[in-house]
Design a protein around this motif. Sequence first.
Motif, mmCIF file in Angstrom:
data_model
loop_
_atom_site.group_PDB
_atom_site.id
_atom_site.type_symbol
_atom_site.label_atom_id
_atom_site.label_comp_id
_atom_site.label_asym_id
_atom_site.label_seq_id
_atom_site.Cartn_x
_atom_site.Cartn_y
_atom_site.Cartn_z
ATOM 1 N N LEU A 137 -2.670 13.567 -1.232
ATOM 2 C CA LEU A 137 -1.797 13.117 -0.151
ATOM 3 C C LEU A 137 -2.065 11.654 0.208
ATOM 4 O O LEU A 137 -1.134 10.883 0.455
ATOM 5 C CB LEU A 137 -1.996 14.004 1.078
ATOM 6 N N ILE A 138 -3.342 11.276 0.208
ATOM 7 C CA ILE A 138 -3.685 9.881 0.510
ATOM 8 C C ILE A 138 -3.131 8.956 -0.566
ATOM 9 O O ILE A 138 -2.669 7.849 -0.267
ATOM 10 C CB ILE A 138 -5.208 9.725 0.655
ATOM 11 N N GLN A 139 -3.171 9.410 -1.817
ATOM 12 C CA GLN A 139 -2.603 8.602 -2.893
ATOM 13 C C GLN A 139 -1.103 8.393 -2.686
ATOM 14 O O GLN A 139 -0.583 7.286 -2.900
ATOM 15 C CB GLN A 139 -2.855 9.289 -4.240
ATOM 16 N N GLN A 140 -0.397 9.444 -2.260
ATOM 17 C CA GLN A 140 1.029 9.312 -1.978
ATOM 18 C C GLN A 140 1.267 8.319 -0.841
ATOM 19 O O GLN A 140 2.172 7.477 -0.907
ATOM 20 C CB GLN A 140 1.606 10.673 -1.613
ATOM 21 N N LEU A 141 0.439 8.417 0.193
ATOM 22 C CA LEU A 141 0.556 7.501 1.326
ATOM 23 C C LEU A 141 0.291 6.066 0.885
ATOM 24 O O LEU A 141 1.049 5.144 1.214
ATOM 25 C CB LEU A 141 -0.427 7.910 2.427
ATOM 26 N N ASP A 142 -0.766 5.874 0.115
ATOM 27 C CA ASP A 142 -1.132 4.538 -0.352
ATOM 28 C C ASP A 142 -0.032 3.938 -1.218
ATOM 29 O O ASP A 142 0.283 2.747 -1.118
ATOM 30 C CB ASP A 142 -2.442 4.625 -1.144
ATOM 31 N N SER A 143 0.586 4.765 -2.057
ATOM 32 C CA SER A 143 1.664 4.296 -2.924
ATOM 33 C C SER A 143 2.856 3.812 -2.102
ATOM 34 O O SER A 143 3.434 2.752 -2.390
ATOM 35 C CB SER A 143 2.089 5.412 -3.881
ATOM 36 N N GLU A 144 3.222 4.571 -1.085
ATOM 37 C CA GLU A 144 4.328 4.165 -0.224
ATOM 38 C C GLU A 144 4.014 2.851 0.494
ATOM 39 O O GLU A 144 4.876 1.968 0.620
ATOM 40 C CB GLU A 144 4.627 5.260 0.808
ATOM 41 N N LEU A 145 2.780 2.710 0.947
ATOM 42 C CA LEU A 145 2.393 1.513 1.687
ATOM 43 C C LEU A 145 2.308 0.289 0.784
ATOM 44 O O LEU A 145 2.562 -0.837 1.216
ATOM 45 C CB LEU A 145 1.050 1.745 2.392
ATOM 46 N N ARG A 146 1.970 0.498 -0.484
ATOM 47 C CA ARG A 146 1.925 -0.626 -1.417
ATOM 48 C C ARG A 146 3.328 -1.063 -1.823
ATOM 49 O O ARG A 146 3.648 -2.246 -1.849
ATOM 50 C CB ARG A 146 1.135 -0.245 -2.672
ATOM 51 N N ASP A 147 4.197 -0.089 -2.140
ATOM 52 C CA ASP A 147 5.540 -0.420 -2.633
ATOM 53 C C ASP A 147 6.451 -0.921 -1.520
ATOM 54 O O ASP A 147 7.261 -1.827 -1.724
ATOM 55 C CB ASP A 147 6.167 0.800 -3.310
#
Length: 289
Positions: A137-147
Amino acid sequence: MQILKNEDWFHEDGFPIAVERRDPQESFGIHTHEFSEIVVVTGGEGLHVTGEDSWPLTTGDVFVIGGSRPHDYLNTNRLQLTNILFQQEALSLRLHDLPSLPGYHALFHLEPAWRRQHQFKSRLRVTRSELATAVDLIQQLDSELRDRSSGFQFIATATFMQIVGHLSRCYGRTKNVDSISLLSIANAISHLESHFTDPIQLDDLIELSQMSRRSFLRAFESAMGCTPIAHLIRLRIDRAAQLLRTTNQGVTEIAFDVGFNDSNYFSRQFRKIMKCSPREYRSQSSLQP
């Protein structure tokens, strides 16, 4: 002591959630920050230092740090941390039925308040599978915040809420004796937040907590910042404010619906908390776009 500022750790667009990975985590120096953070230990070991106390950390430990709490990490051995930074006031999340989870209150309110007294033994320690779910879930969050693609704020907020919900459920399943003692208090808080429109007696909450009256009142106020009765009144006033904004119900009807049995007392409490009368509040709300 260093104070970490919001503008240095969050994106310039002002979105109040960020992810910071530390692999490895090294000593930063005792510091506080203007934001809160969820800390997930994903590998290694070390000491969590507050300036007065230090406690061992290992893979699977999860805890919440409020902005005003001094802390650092020492004696690290390949310590890997993922920090989810958030500005609670700026988020203004609608929690829906999250407060019905005792683990939510234990993780976000009780454990931080009782950390020193419990010597950090009541912290959340997730299983390998629970940690894997959290990391995903953190990876999904991090991906959204990066993109930061169109709609990222909505999706990132939803993912953040998934993480909070997942970790709250994890705390509720704990077998740790020290954590279970906090869950007893959390059960009383959850009952209060789920049934605030019903007649509630302090003795009922004390019975749910399985504590003495004195210990329960001290624990509740330490965690929530107010007495159980004051918290109950706040919950009822918050619900009344929502009804005033979204319905045409009369003030007296709303007062009874949210649990008051005296409309005059309701109006006095409403003014005390909201700084205006119920009718003034409704009038002001109707003028807002």
